[in-house]
Write a protein that holds these residues in place. Sequence first.
Motif, PDB file in Angstrom:
ATOM      1  N   SER A 112      -2.645   2.733 -47.426  1.00 26.19           N
ATOM      2  CA  SER A 112      -2.070   3.965 -47.975  1.00 26.19           C
ATOM      3  C   SER A 112      -0.859   4.435 -47.179  1.00 26.19           C
ATOM      4  N   GLU A 113      -0.875   4.253 -45.853  1.00 29.27           N
ATOM      5  CA  GLU A 113       0.241   4.712 -45.026  1.00 29.27           C
ATOM      6  C   GLU A 113       1.523   3.915 -45.246  1.00 29.27           C
ATOM      7  N   HIS A 114       1.445   2.817 -45.971  1.00 24.72           N
ATOM      8  CA  HIS A 114       2.646   2.051 -46.272  1.00 24.72           C
ATOM      9  C   HIS A 114       3.504   2.728 -47.347  1.00 24.72           C
ATOM     10  N   PHE A 115       2.919   3.671 -48.096  1.00 25.64           N
ATOM     11  CA  PHE A 115       3.698   4.419 -49.073  1.00 25.64           C
ATOM     12  C   PHE A 115       4.536   5.470 -48.348  1.00 25.64           C
ATOM     13  N   TYR A 116       5.727   5.682 -48.834  1.00 25.30           N
ATOM     14  CA  TYR A 116       6.601   6.693 -48.228  1.00 25.30           C
ATOM     15  C   TYR A 116       6.289   8.080 -48.772  1.00 25.30           C
ATOM     16  N   ASP A 117       6.080   8.193 -50.079  1.00 28.39           N
ATOM     17  CA  ASP A 117       5.796   9.475 -50.713  1.00 28.39           C
ATOM     18  C   ASP A 117       4.368   9.920 -50.366  1.00 28.39           C
ATOM     19  N   PRO A 118       4.182  11.096 -49.773  1.00 24.31           N
ATOM     20  CA  PRO A 118       2.828  11.552 -49.397  1.00 24.31           C
ATOM     21  C   PRO A 118       1.868  11.617 -50.577  1.00 24.31           C
ATOM     22  N   LEU A 119       2.378  12.019 -51.746  1.00 26.30           N
ATOM     23  CA  LEU A 119       1.508  12.061 -52.929  1.00 26.30           C
ATOM     24  C   LEU A 119       1.030  10.659 -53.282  1.00 26.30           C
ATOM     25  N   LEU A 164       8.956  -2.347 -45.982  1.00 29.66           N
ATOM     26  CA  LEU A 164       9.692  -1.090 -45.833  1.00 29.66           C
ATOM     27  C   LEU A 164       8.999  -0.173 -44.821  1.00 29.66           C
ATOM     28  N   ALA A 165       7.667  -0.139 -44.877  1.00 27.89           N
ATOM     29  CA  ALA A 165       6.906   0.685 -43.934  1.00 27.89           C
ATOM     30  C   ALA A 165       7.105   0.191 -42.494  1.00 27.89           C
ATOM     31  N   MET A 166       7.158  -1.132 -42.326  1.00 25.80           N
ATOM     32  CA  MET A 166       7.379  -1.685 -40.999  1.00 25.80           C
ATOM     33  C   MET A 166       8.770  -1.311 -40.477  1.00 25.80           C
ATOM     34  N   ARG A 167       9.745  -1.359 -41.358  1.00 24.34           N
ATOM     35  CA  ARG A 167      11.104  -0.981 -40.944  1.00 24.34           C
ATOM     36  C   ARG A 167      11.160   0.489 -40.544  1.00 24.34           C
ATOM     37  N   ARG A 168      10.452   1.336 -41.265  1.00 21.81           N
ATOM     38  CA  ARG A 168      10.408   2.753 -40.878  1.00 21.81           C
ATOM     39  C   ARG A 168       9.722   2.935 -39.525  1.00 21.81           C
ATOM     40  N   ALA A 169       8.661   2.163 -39.299  1.00 18.48           N
ATOM     41  CA  ALA A 169       7.970   2.236 -38.008  1.00 18.48           C
ATOM     42  C   ALA A 169       8.876   1.780 -36.875  1.00 18.48           C
ATOM     43  N   LEU A 170       9.654   0.727 -37.117  1.00 17.51           N
ATOM     44  CA  LEU A 170      10.582   0.237 -36.095  1.00 17.51           C
ATOM     45  C   LEU A 170      11.662   1.279 -35.787  1.00 17.51           C
ATOM     46  N   ILE A 171      12.125   1.971 -36.821  1.00 12.41           N
ATOM     47  CA  ILE A 171      13.100   3.035 -36.600  1.00 12.41           C
ATOM     48  C   ILE A 171      12.494   4.142 -35.739  1.00 12.41           C
ATOM     49  N   GLU A 219       7.346  -1.777 -25.224  1.00 10.75           N
ATOM     50  CA  GLU A 219       6.779  -3.067 -25.609  1.00 10.75           C
ATOM     51  C   GLU A 219       5.454  -2.875 -26.320  1.00 10.75           C
ATOM     52  N   LYS A 220       4.640  -1.967 -25.790  1.00  3.78           N
ATOM     53  CA  LYS A 220       3.340  -1.692 -26.401  1.00  3.78           C
ATOM     54  C   LYS A 220       3.518  -1.139 -27.813  1.00  3.78           C
ATOM     55  N   SER A 221       4.493  -0.242 -27.983  1.00  2.00           N
ATOM     56  CA  SER A 221       4.731   0.341 -29.300  1.00  2.00           C
ATOM     57  C   SER A 221       5.162  -0.717 -30.310  1.00  2.00           C
ATOM     58  N   LEU A 222       6.024  -1.624 -29.861  1.00  2.00           N
ATOM     59  CA  LEU A 222       6.465  -2.704 -30.756  1.00  2.00           C
ATOM     60  C   LEU A 222       5.303  -3.613 -31.126  1.00  2.00           C
ATOM     61  N   TYR A 223       4.442  -3.903 -30.153  1.00  2.00           N
ATOM     62  CA  TYR A 223       3.275  -4.742 -30.432  1.00  2.00           C
ATOM     63  C   TYR A 223       2.347  -4.056 -31.430  1.00  2.00           C
ATOM     64  N   GLU A 224       2.238  -2.711 -31.314  1.00  2.00           N
ATOM     65  CA  GLU A 224       1.381  -1.983 -32.242  1.00  2.00           C
ATOM     66  C   GLU A 224       1.924  -2.065 -33.669  1.00  2.00           C
ATOM     67  N   VAL A 225       3.256  -2.013 -33.809  1.00  2.00           N
ATOM     68  CA  VAL A 225       3.860  -2.184 -35.129  1.00  2.00           C
ATOM     69  C   VAL A 225       3.531  -3.567 -35.684  1.00  2.00           C
ATOM     70  N   ARG A 249      -0.239  -7.051 -39.522  1.00  2.00           N
ATOM     71  CA  ARG A 249      -1.012  -8.267 -39.732  1.00  2.00           C
ATOM     72  C   ARG A 249      -2.136  -8.022 -40.737  1.00  2.00           C
ATOM     73  N   PHE A 250      -2.368  -9.013 -41.586  1.00  2.00           N
ATOM     74  CA  PHE A 250      -3.469  -8.934 -42.551  1.00  2.00           C
ATOM     75  C   PHE A 250      -4.174 -10.273 -42.600  1.00  2.00           C
ATOM     76  N   GLY A 251      -5.485 -10.223 -42.696  1.00  2.00           N
ATOM     77  CA  GLY A 251      -6.229 -11.463 -42.859  1.00  2.00           C
ATOM     78  C   GLY A 251      -6.018 -12.026 -44.251  1.00  2.00           C
ATOM     79  N   GLN A 252      -6.407 -13.267 -44.424  1.00  2.00           N
ATOM     80  CA  GLN A 252      -6.206 -13.898 -45.722  1.00  2.00           C
ATOM     81  C   GLN A 252      -7.319 -13.561 -46.696  1.00  2.00           C
TER      82      GLN A 252
END
Length: 480
Positions: A39-46, A111-118, A145-151, A156-159
Amino acid sequence: MDLEAHRQLPYDVDVEQALLGAILIDNYSLDRASQILRSEHFYDPLHQRLYSAVERMWSNGHLVTPLTLKSAMEQDPGLAEVGGKTYLDNLARAAPVIPNVKDYARILADLAMRRALIGVGEKIVNTAYEAPIDISPAAQIEDAEKSLYEVAERSRFGQGPLSFGDALTRAVQQTEKALRGGISGVPTGFTQLDGVLGGLHPSDLIVVAGRPGMGKTSLATNMAFYAARLWAKDKGDGAEPARGAPVLLFSLEMSADQLAARILSEQTEIEMRKIRSGRSMADAEFTRLVHMAQKLRDLPLFIDDTGGISIAQIAARARRLKREKHIGMIVVDYLQLVEPASRRFENRVQEVSEVTKGLKALAKELSVPVIALSQLSRSVDSRDDKRPVLSDLRESGSIEQDADVVMFVYRAEYYLATHEPDPGTPEHSKWMEKMEHAHGKADIIVEKHRHGATNSIVLNFDSRFTRFSNSADEHVGLAR
């Protein structure tokens, strides 16, 4: 620093709406999307709240339609503001005829990952500008470094579940690989040991234990060097798929240059004492040393000698090297020196247990064999029979439980040398016979093997060069 005031954050509301609409039309498409999307990958809160509600309803066995979703979101003021059920009807009505839900999900996750990196970049810049007194630059780097690793970790997603047919195919492929090359795992370089283990297998945690002076670091270093050099050699040939593997070695006790010196000693057959002190080294030996160093400089063996490293840091750095260098084997020397991720534990046994569980999880996550060296308790030295057993594992906790393989390094010569009887006595004659039999020999005792039988093999050990080799002149290695 307000980046959003200058440039638009990356997001795509149209894709969010298309995905939600596709799910409202075909609830089963949620199963494909949820393998990638949260759910957090969506940009719009709704849209975040809508996706969470859809997940809850579907997991509880409820059909998700604009009407049922409107009922579930009755108290949400955001939905009412955009039109309530009319908005949901429009989402379903505007959904693509043949939606590719997985593609939509990947776009939103990226897109969510790019926002996290920003966000991480903004935090790094602001902290560097503010220069807090209680946070050193080194600590800022570690935090960044820790923050980047957390992103990376969140991305990561399992198969997902694997069908039994796919699992059978993988098993047959492993057998086919073993038939072609003799073993299916990463070769250790020791014929008899590979015969017992079938090589070092992906996802396995291999514990190599022994008392100080037995040579466990030397054994692990020998295996790491062999795997890395074999991979480099086969990869260069290109005729067959590369065997071996690039190796990441965490050395918490010895520095990187000390380990490199050991490898040089083994490969050049120049004694370690000469390499360490420089005394009595002939010019020809130094020339040979430099030539070998030049020859091995591109070896895919990466050494991290950070002291006091935690299991979380090991996992993060291993993930990075897996992505960047495609490492296929990890060595940790040794696990009792690894710090747990937190200090919430009551005793050392629980701390070591967390470390072993973390190493096993890392082996499975990255699909690589992880070799962890372990100390043995002092009780071994106090008894007559000094051959180690599983109960001798120091601060064992879950070491035995989590490990797929436990092997002990035992050299009778080491103990005999410290108990020499008086010369000229009958005991001394017997001692001499035992010493002659044990000289240059090491027992590798495979005490636990989750995938096969246990056994004990004998290797040669040359302490001058810190080198193990196959017994009975069966040394297997690459030409120096």
